[in-house]
Motif scaffolding. Structure first.
Motif, PDB file in Angstrom:
ATOM      1  N   PRO A 104      58.521  78.325 -33.992  1.00 30.88           N
ATOM      2  CA  PRO A 104      57.090  78.614 -34.099  1.00 30.88           C
ATOM      3  C   PRO A 104      56.578  78.294 -35.506  1.00 30.88           C
ATOM      4  O   PRO A 104      57.350  78.223 -36.461  1.00 30.88           O
ATOM      5  CB  PRO A 104      57.007  80.115 -33.814  1.00 30.88           C
ATOM      6  CG  PRO A 104      58.337  80.651 -34.198  1.00 30.88           C
ATOM      7  CD  PRO A 104      59.319  79.553 -33.900  1.00 30.88           C
ATOM      8  N   LYS A 105      55.259  78.119 -35.628  1.00 27.75           N
ATOM      9  CA  LYS A 105      54.673  77.881 -36.956  1.00 27.75           C
ATOM     10  C   LYS A 105      54.911  79.104 -37.827  1.00 27.75           C
ATOM     11  O   LYS A 105      54.868  80.228 -37.353  1.00 27.75           O
ATOM     12  CB  LYS A 105      53.174  77.620 -36.842  1.00 27.75           C
ATOM     13  CG  LYS A 105      52.843  76.269 -36.276  1.00 27.75           C
ATOM     14  CD  LYS A 105      51.365  76.001 -36.355  1.00 27.75           C
ATOM     15  CE  LYS A 105      51.091  74.596 -35.845  1.00 27.75           C
ATOM     16  NZ  LYS A 105      49.693  74.251 -35.935  1.00 27.75           N
ATOM     17  N   GLY A 106      55.145  78.882 -39.126  1.00 20.45           N
ATOM     18  CA  GLY A 106      55.379  79.984 -40.050  1.00 20.45           C
ATOM     19  C   GLY A 106      56.847  80.333 -40.221  1.00 20.45           C
ATOM     20  O   GLY A 106      57.194  81.159 -41.055  1.00 20.45           O
ATOM     21  N   ALA A 107      57.735  79.694 -39.442  1.00 20.91           N
ATOM     22  CA  ALA A 107      59.161  79.961 -39.593  1.00 20.91           C
ATOM     23  C   ALA A 107      59.651  79.301 -40.877  1.00 20.91           C
ATOM     24  O   ALA A 107      59.327  78.161 -41.164  1.00 20.91           O
ATOM     25  CB  ALA A 107      59.930  79.442 -38.389  1.00 20.91           C
ATOM     26  N   VAL A 108      60.423  80.059 -41.661  1.00 19.40           N
ATOM     27  CA  VAL A 108      60.929  79.510 -42.924  1.00 19.40           C
ATOM     28  C   VAL A 108      62.446  79.339 -42.911  1.00 19.40           C
ATOM     29  O   VAL A 108      62.979  78.615 -43.737  1.00 19.40           O
ATOM     30  CB  VAL A 108      60.516  80.392 -44.124  1.00 19.40           C
ATOM     31  CG1 VAL A 108      59.029  80.319 -44.363  1.00 19.40           C
ATOM     32  CG2 VAL A 108      60.974  81.815 -43.951  1.00 19.40           C
TER      33      VAL A 108
ATOM     34  N   ILE B 248      68.665  79.533 -31.245  1.00 23.83           N
ATOM     35  CA  ILE B 248      68.222  79.274 -32.612  1.00 23.83           C
ATOM     36  C   ILE B 248      67.490  80.540 -33.052  1.00 23.83           C
ATOM     37  O   ILE B 248      66.460  80.888 -32.489  1.00 23.83           O
ATOM     38  CB  ILE B 248      67.274  78.069 -32.708  1.00 23.83           C
ATOM     39  CG1 ILE B 248      67.924  76.810 -32.162  1.00 23.83           C
ATOM     40  CG2 ILE B 248      66.828  77.863 -34.146  1.00 23.83           C
ATOM     41  CD1 ILE B 248      66.959  75.643 -31.995  1.00 23.83           C
ATOM     42  N   TYR B 249      68.054  81.242 -34.022  1.00 23.12           N
ATOM     43  CA  TYR B 249      67.412  82.437 -34.557  1.00 23.12           C
ATOM     44  C   TYR B 249      66.548  82.008 -35.744  1.00 23.12           C
ATOM     45  O   TYR B 249      66.959  81.191 -36.557  1.00 23.12           O
ATOM     46  CB  TYR B 249      68.466  83.461 -35.007  1.00 23.12           C
ATOM     47  CG  TYR B 249      69.289  83.978 -33.849  1.00 23.12           C
ATOM     48  CD1 TYR B 249      68.839  85.047 -33.087  1.00 23.12           C
ATOM     49  CD2 TYR B 249      70.503  83.391 -33.525  1.00 23.12           C
ATOM     50  CE1 TYR B 249      69.588  85.522 -32.024  1.00 23.12           C
ATOM     51  CE2 TYR B 249      71.259  83.859 -32.458  1.00 23.12           C
ATOM     52  CZ  TYR B 249      70.796  84.927 -31.704  1.00 23.12           C
ATOM     53  OH  TYR B 249      71.522  85.397 -30.656  1.00 23.12           O
ATOM     54  N   TRP B 250      65.342  82.564 -35.847  1.00 26.09           N
ATOM     55  CA  TRP B 250      64.419  82.166 -36.915  1.00 26.09           C
ATOM     56  C   TRP B 250      63.811  83.381 -37.605  1.00 26.09           C
ATOM     57  O   TRP B 250      63.782  84.471 -37.041  1.00 26.09           O
ATOM     58  CB  TRP B 250      63.319  81.233 -36.387  1.00 26.09           C
ATOM     59  CG  TRP B 250      62.548  81.812 -35.224  1.00 26.09           C
ATOM     60  CD1 TRP B 250      62.815  81.648 -33.910  1.00 26.09           C
ATOM     61  CD2 TRP B 250      61.399  82.656 -35.294  1.00 26.09           C
ATOM     62  NE1 TRP B 250      61.922  82.334 -33.130  1.00 26.09           N
ATOM     63  CE2 TRP B 250      61.028  82.964 -33.957  1.00 26.09           C
ATOM     64  CE3 TRP B 250      60.645  83.185 -36.317  1.00 26.09           C
ATOM     65  CZ2 TRP B 250      59.939  83.770 -33.649  1.00 26.09           C
ATOM     66  CZ3 TRP B 250      59.566  83.980 -36.005  1.00 26.09           C
ATOM     67  CH2 TRP B 250      59.215  84.264 -34.685  1.00 26.09           C
ATOM     68  N   VAL B 251      63.336  83.141 -38.857  1.00 21.68           N
ATOM     69  CA  VAL B 251      62.665  84.172 -39.662  1.00 21.68           C
ATOM     70  C   VAL B 251      61.382  83.543 -40.188  1.00 21.68           C
ATOM     71  O   VAL B 251      61.392  82.439 -40.719  1.00 21.68           O
ATOM     72  CB  VAL B 251      63.533  84.634 -40.855  1.00 21.68           C
ATOM     73  CG1 VAL B 251      62.797  85.674 -41.682  1.00 21.68           C
ATOM     74  CG2 VAL B 251      64.873  85.172 -40.375  1.00 21.68           C
ATOM     75  N   ALA B 252      60.250  84.267 -40.015  1.00 25.93           N
ATOM     76  CA  ALA B 252      58.950  83.775 -40.493  1.00 25.93           C
ATOM     77  C   ALA B 252      58.676  84.294 -41.908  1.00 25.93           C
ATOM     78  O   ALA B 252      59.369  85.167 -42.415  1.00 25.93           O
ATOM     79  CB  ALA B 252      57.842  84.221 -39.542  1.00 25.93           C
ATOM     80  N   LYS B 253      57.618  83.753 -42.528  1.00 25.73           N
ATOM     81  CA  LYS B 253      57.217  84.148 -43.888  1.00 25.73           C
ATOM     82  C   LYS B 253      56.940  85.645 -43.977  1.00 25.73           C
ATOM     83  O   LYS B 253      57.289  86.293 -44.960  1.00 25.73           O
ATOM     84  CB  LYS B 253      55.953  83.404 -44.321  1.00 25.73           C
ATOM     85  CG  LYS B 253      56.165  81.966 -44.643  1.00 25.73           C
ATOM     86  CD  LYS B 253      54.849  81.341 -45.067  1.00 25.73           C
ATOM     87  CE  LYS B 253      54.987  79.850 -45.243  1.00 25.73           C
ATOM     88  NZ  LYS B 253      53.713  79.210 -45.582  1.00 25.73           N
ATOM     89  N   ASP B 254      56.310  86.188 -42.958  1.00 24.90           N
ATOM     90  CA  ASP B 254      55.910  87.600 -42.980  1.00 24.90           C
ATOM     91  C   ASP B 254      57.051  88.541 -42.596  1.00 24.90           C
ATOM     92  O   ASP B 254      56.855  89.741 -42.484  1.00 24.90           O
ATOM     93  CB  ASP B 254      54.689  87.823 -42.099  1.00 24.90           C
ATOM     94  CG  ASP B 254      54.941  87.449 -40.639  1.00 24.90           C
ATOM     95  OD1 ASP B 254      56.072  87.035 -40.307  1.00 24.90           O
ATOM     96  OD2 ASP B 254      54.005  87.567 -39.838  1.00 24.90           O
ATOM     97  N   GLY B 255      58.252  88.008 -42.370  1.00 20.19           N
ATOM     98  CA  GLY B 255      59.403  88.849 -42.041  1.00 20.19           C
ATOM     99  C   GLY B 255      59.643  88.956 -40.540  1.00 20.19           C
ATOM    100  O   GLY B 255      60.617  89.563 -40.122  1.00 20.19           O
ATOM    101  N   GLU B 256      58.781  88.385 -39.725  1.00 18.69           N
ATOM    102  CA  GLU B 256      58.938  88.406 -38.272  1.00 18.69           C
ATOM    103  C   GLU B 256      60.185  87.585 -37.921  1.00 18.69           C
ATOM    104  O   GLU B 256      60.489  86.577 -38.543  1.00 18.69           O
ATOM    105  CB  GLU B 256      57.696  87.803 -37.623  1.00 18.69           C
ATOM    106  CG  GLU B 256      57.737  87.817 -36.110  1.00 18.69           C
ATOM    107  CD  GLU B 256      56.515  87.133 -35.511  1.00 18.69           C
ATOM    108  OE1 GLU B 256      56.492  87.005 -34.296  1.00 18.69           O
ATOM    109  OE2 GLU B 256      55.625  86.713 -36.266  1.00 18.69           O
TER     110      GLU B 256
END
Length: 155
Positions: free
Chosen positions: A125-129, A140-148
């Motif tokens: 998703p958009k915002g994933a860092v 695929i596990y992901w982490v967003a900028k906001d900690g999501e």
């Protein structure tokens, strides 16, 4: 009338008295000279001590200022060193990315599935860092900028 002997005694008495007076005056003058010399010496010593105190105070102030400047130079040197290290790391990062960009990476599973980093990025998703690929779990596990956080299936 007085005899020569009496006159001689009178003159002798007057001479002795005059000699005593002269000796007393000389002693008084010597004492005054000593007093004046000592007073002048005390004044000179007091002035020298005051000048010494001023010099010591100025030296202490100069030492404090020197320590302040040295501390500032040290802080500036540390900051400059940190900036230089950061600049070196930043300069290295594009080179690493450039090498990785030229390299074709394909991740394969035991079952025969294959996926590239570009395809992984497209699934996030958009915002994933950050992304963590676990092929054995098909996730695929992901982490967003906001900690999501979250995960998506690979195949």
């Amino acid at each position: 009338m007085a005899t020569v002997k009496e006159k001689a005694e009178t003159v002798e008495k007057k001479t002795k008295a005059a000699t005593r007076k002269a000796a007393d005056k000389a002693a008084a003058t010597t004492i005054e000279a000593k007093k004046t010399t000592r007073a002048t010496a005390r004044k000179a010593q007091a002035k020298a001590e005051a000048a010494g105190a001023q010099i010591a105070e100025k030296a202490a102030v100069a030492e404090i200022e020197a320590k302040k400047v040295a501390s500032k130079v040290k802080r500036t040197a540390k900051a400059t060193t940190a900036k230089a290290k950061a600049a070196v790391e930043t300069a290295k990062a594009p080179a690493k990315k450039a090498r990785a960009a030229k390299l074709e990476i394909v991740i394969q599973s035991v079952m025969g599935g294959a996926i590239t980093p570009e395809e992984i990025a497209a699934k996030l998703p958009k915002g994933a860092v950050s992304a963590y690929v676990k092929v054995e779990e098909n996730k695929i596990y992901w982490v967003a900028k906001d900690g999501e956080t979250g995960s998506v299936e690979i195949w």
